[in-house]
Scaffold this motif. Sequence first.
Motif, PDB file in Angstrom:
ATOM      1  N   ILE A   1       0.845  -1.193   0.000  1.00  0.00           N
ATOM      2  CA  ILE A   1       0.000   0.000   0.000  1.00  0.00           C
ATOM      3  C   ILE A   1       0.878   1.240   0.000  1.00  0.00           C
ATOM      4  CG2 ILE A   1      -1.765   1.309   1.273  1.00  0.00           C
ATOM      5  CD1 ILE A   1      -2.604  -1.415   2.511  1.00  0.00           C
ATOM      6  N   PHE A   2       0.666   2.119  -0.983  1.00  0.00           N
ATOM      7  CA  PHE A   2       1.342   3.409  -1.037  1.00  0.00           C
ATOM      8  C   PHE A   2       0.294   4.515  -0.882  1.00  0.00           C
ATOM      9  CE2 PHE A   2       4.258   0.757  -3.642  1.00  0.00           C
ATOM     10  CZ  PHE A   2       5.390   0.891  -2.852  1.00  0.00           C
ATOM     11  N   GLU A   3       0.444   5.330   0.138  1.00  0.00           N
ATOM     12  CA  GLU A   3      -0.463   6.452   0.371  1.00  0.00           C
ATOM     13  C   GLU A   3       0.217   7.723  -0.122  1.00  0.00           C
ATOM     14  OE1 GLU A   3      -1.474   6.456   4.490  1.00  0.00           O
ATOM     15  OE2 GLU A   3      -2.510   4.528   4.399  1.00  0.00           O
ATOM     16  N   LEU A   4      -0.196   8.183  -1.289  1.00  0.00           N
ATOM     17  CA  LEU A   4       0.481   9.325  -1.888  1.00  0.00           C
ATOM     18  C   LEU A   4       0.099  10.649  -1.230  1.00  0.00           C
ATOM     19  CD1 LEU A   4       0.632   8.414  -5.673  1.00  0.00           C
ATOM     20  CD2 LEU A   4       2.056   7.684  -3.750  1.00  0.00           C
TER      21      LEU A   4
ATOM     22  N   PRO B   1       3.588  13.108   2.270  1.00  0.00           N
ATOM     23  CA  PRO B   1       4.563  13.858   1.452  1.00  0.00           C
ATOM     24  C   PRO B   1       5.815  13.071   1.083  1.00  0.00           C
ATOM     25  CG  PRO B   1       3.666  15.268   3.176  1.00  0.00           C
ATOM     26  CD  PRO B   1       3.150  13.891   3.443  1.00  0.00           C
ATOM     27  N   ALA B   2       6.372  12.305   2.022  1.00  0.00           N
ATOM     28  CA  ALA B   2       7.598  11.560   1.719  1.00  0.00           C
ATOM     29  C   ALA B   2       7.353  10.504   0.646  1.00  0.00           C
ATOM     30  CB  ALA B   2       8.138  10.912   2.995  1.00  0.00           C
ATOM     31  N   THR B   3       6.195   9.846   0.715  1.00  0.00           N
ATOM     32  CA  THR B   3       5.865   8.834  -0.292  1.00  0.00           C
ATOM     33  C   THR B   3       5.649   9.486  -1.650  1.00  0.00           C
ATOM     34  OG1 THR B   3       4.786   7.519   1.428  1.00  0.00           O
ATOM     35  CG2 THR B   3       4.308   6.940  -0.857  1.00  0.00           C
ATOM     36  N   ALA B   4       4.948  10.624  -1.640  1.00  0.00           N
ATOM     37  CA  ALA B   4       4.716  11.336  -2.892  1.00  0.00           C
ATOM     38  C   ALA B   4       6.029  11.791  -3.516  1.00  0.00           C
ATOM     39  CB  ALA B   4       3.800  12.537  -2.635  1.00  0.00           C
ATOM     40  N   GLU B   5       6.944  12.266  -2.676  1.00  0.00           N
ATOM     41  CA  GLU B   5       8.241  12.721  -3.189  1.00  0.00           C
ATOM     42  C   GLU B   5       9.008  11.567  -3.836  1.00  0.00           C
ATOM     43  OE1 GLU B   5      12.315  14.961  -1.608  1.00  0.00           O
ATOM     44  OE2 GLU B   5      10.602  14.686  -0.265  1.00  0.00           O
TER      45      GLU B   5
ATOM     46  N   THR C   1      10.099  10.987  -7.936  1.00  0.00           N
ATOM     47  CA  THR C   1      11.473  10.754  -8.362  1.00  0.00           C
ATOM     48  C   THR C   1      11.573   9.613  -9.367  1.00  0.00           C
ATOM     49  OG1 THR C   1      12.304  11.538  -6.237  1.00  0.00           O
ATOM     50  CG2 THR C   1      13.805  10.203  -7.567  1.00  0.00           C
ATOM     51  N   ASP C   2      10.991   8.448  -9.013  1.00  0.00           N
ATOM     52  CA  ASP C   2      11.112   7.285  -9.917  1.00  0.00           C
ATOM     53  C   ASP C   2       9.982   6.293  -9.618  1.00  0.00           C
ATOM     54  OD1 ASP C   2      11.834   5.253 -11.617  1.00  0.00           O
ATOM     55  OD2 ASP C   2      13.951   5.221 -11.022  1.00  0.00           O
ATOM     56  N   PRO C   3       8.781   6.554 -10.112  1.00  0.00           N
ATOM     57  CA  PRO C   3       7.658   5.649  -9.809  1.00  0.00           C
ATOM     58  C   PRO C   3       7.833   4.254 -10.406  1.00  0.00           C
ATOM     59  CG  PRO C   3       7.031   7.234 -11.501  1.00  0.00           C
ATOM     60  CD  PRO C   3       8.362   7.670 -10.971  1.00  0.00           C
ATOM     61  N   ASP C   4       8.476   4.156 -11.564  1.00  0.00           N
ATOM     62  CA  ASP C   4       8.653   2.847 -12.201  1.00  0.00           C
ATOM     63  C   ASP C   4       9.476   1.916 -11.318  1.00  0.00           C
ATOM     64  OD1 ASP C   4       7.781   3.241 -15.337  1.00  0.00           O
ATOM     65  OD2 ASP C   4       8.548   5.074 -14.449  1.00  0.00           O
TER      66      ASP C   4
ATOM     67  N   VAL D   1       0.171  12.452  -7.270  1.00  0.00           N
ATOM     68  CA  VAL D   1       1.321  12.306  -8.184  1.00  0.00           C
ATOM     69  C   VAL D   1       0.764  11.746  -9.494  1.00  0.00           C
ATOM     70  CG1 VAL D   1       3.643  11.369  -8.533  1.00  0.00           C
ATOM     71  CG2 VAL D   1       2.804  11.793  -6.205  1.00  0.00           C
ATOM     72  N   PRO D   2       0.166  12.579 -10.323  1.00  0.00           N
ATOM     73  CA  PRO D   2      -0.505  12.080 -11.531  1.00  0.00           C
ATOM     74  C   PRO D   2       0.385  11.252 -12.451  1.00  0.00           C
ATOM     75  CG  PRO D   2      -1.096  14.371 -11.127  1.00  0.00           C
ATOM     76  CD  PRO D   2       0.018  14.035 -10.167  1.00  0.00           C
ATOM     77  N   THR D   3       1.687  11.507 -12.404  1.00  0.00           N
ATOM     78  CA  THR D   3       2.598  10.756 -13.291  1.00  0.00           C
ATOM     79  C   THR D   3       2.664   9.274 -12.936  1.00  0.00           C
ATOM     80  OG1 THR D   3       4.453  11.407 -11.884  1.00  0.00           O
ATOM     81  CG2 THR D   3       4.017  12.761 -13.840  1.00  0.00           C
TER      82      THR D   3
END
Length: 412
Positions: free
Chosen positions: A44-47, A50-54, A58-61, A79-81
Amino acid sequence: MTDYLQRLIDPVMTELVADLPAIMVVGPRACGKTTTARQFSRTIFELSVPATAEAFNTDPDAILRGSAEPILIDEWQEVPTVLGAVKRSVDADAGEGRFLLTGSVNARLTSQTWAGTGRVVPVHATPMSERELEGKQHHSSFIDVIAREGAGALQAPSTSLDLRDYLERAIRGGFPEPALRYRRRARERWYGGYWDQIYSRDAVSGNSDRDPDRVRRFVHAFALNSGSTVELLKLAQAAELSRNTAQDYEQLLKNLFLVETIPAWTQRRLKRLAKAPKRLITDSGLLAAALNLDMDTIVRDGKLVGQVLETFVIAQWRAELEASELSPRLYHLRQQQGRHEVDLIVELPGDRIIAVEIKADSAPNRKAAYHLEWLASEIGDRFEAGVVLHTGPHAFPLGDKIHAVPISALWQ
């Protein structure tokens, strides 16, 4: 979560996670989307953190590639990307049960470059129905039961409710937090804060031209006419807005799943049917809060009783749509000048019809089925069943294929 209450969409989610690579759970804010999606996730990632979104900026892939699946990405719009990363991952491996997304549907609809088309399949969540709140969701959808066995299959409960009982449930609404945790005063504060959030944050997000006070006026005018076929121009005039502004506000509220327009049911064989949609607040607790209604105010006004009760009952049917195996669609029917009117038309495959009337009446008689009998005579074998939902204790036949049934039979 040991205290998780099963939802009607859980079996649907189980099936889709087993077949599809990516699912987005959509519905109004705070209806339980994330809680449900968590039950099907390993990571689970909670965007919204702030730290998770950052990290995702940086590198979602790389983050997705190294995570145990299924992966839940909550508040994806922060983080729409990340959608591009999901798309690339699914394009490389379209295996089942890889991603679940929750967050702002408004962001999805207003995005100019939505990467999810053909890759991310939506599942619609609603505020909790009475069947879910009562823990009765393990049964088949009552829509399927009526289609299979007729309206007579809906049985009166052993413990009967009266009009005040139904209105209390309606005012409580179906949002999990106020419905399950709070007493009256705290619930009222919760709903008031919910609307304030819509006016001050969601309404102006991405559109600085929207004015919170004007959105509030529009919601009030809409709520006063909830359950009717009022024209948008009249709502605009009541809220002192232009028609274009009212149209923008209505679309915003639709995107947030707070209002809906139930389309008119039309058939070539039936003459002079009105084409105007029925406008409706989607949750009876939200309706009561928008108009600052309490029990005493409602019971003194017959129109308000009808509005609140209809909003409450239609919410029970709406929650069943995803759970049904028949892909039903909701409509309403009204002839011009109102000669014949049916509160809810449930269209099934093969153009079969379940017709529903909602009555604040503890002992409806044959007259309550007048419009249903007319419709049955007009469409013949396509008339699957007619249901007069009422506030009394008993279930009984009113005619061929038509039954009077207590509203509470919907969650037995």
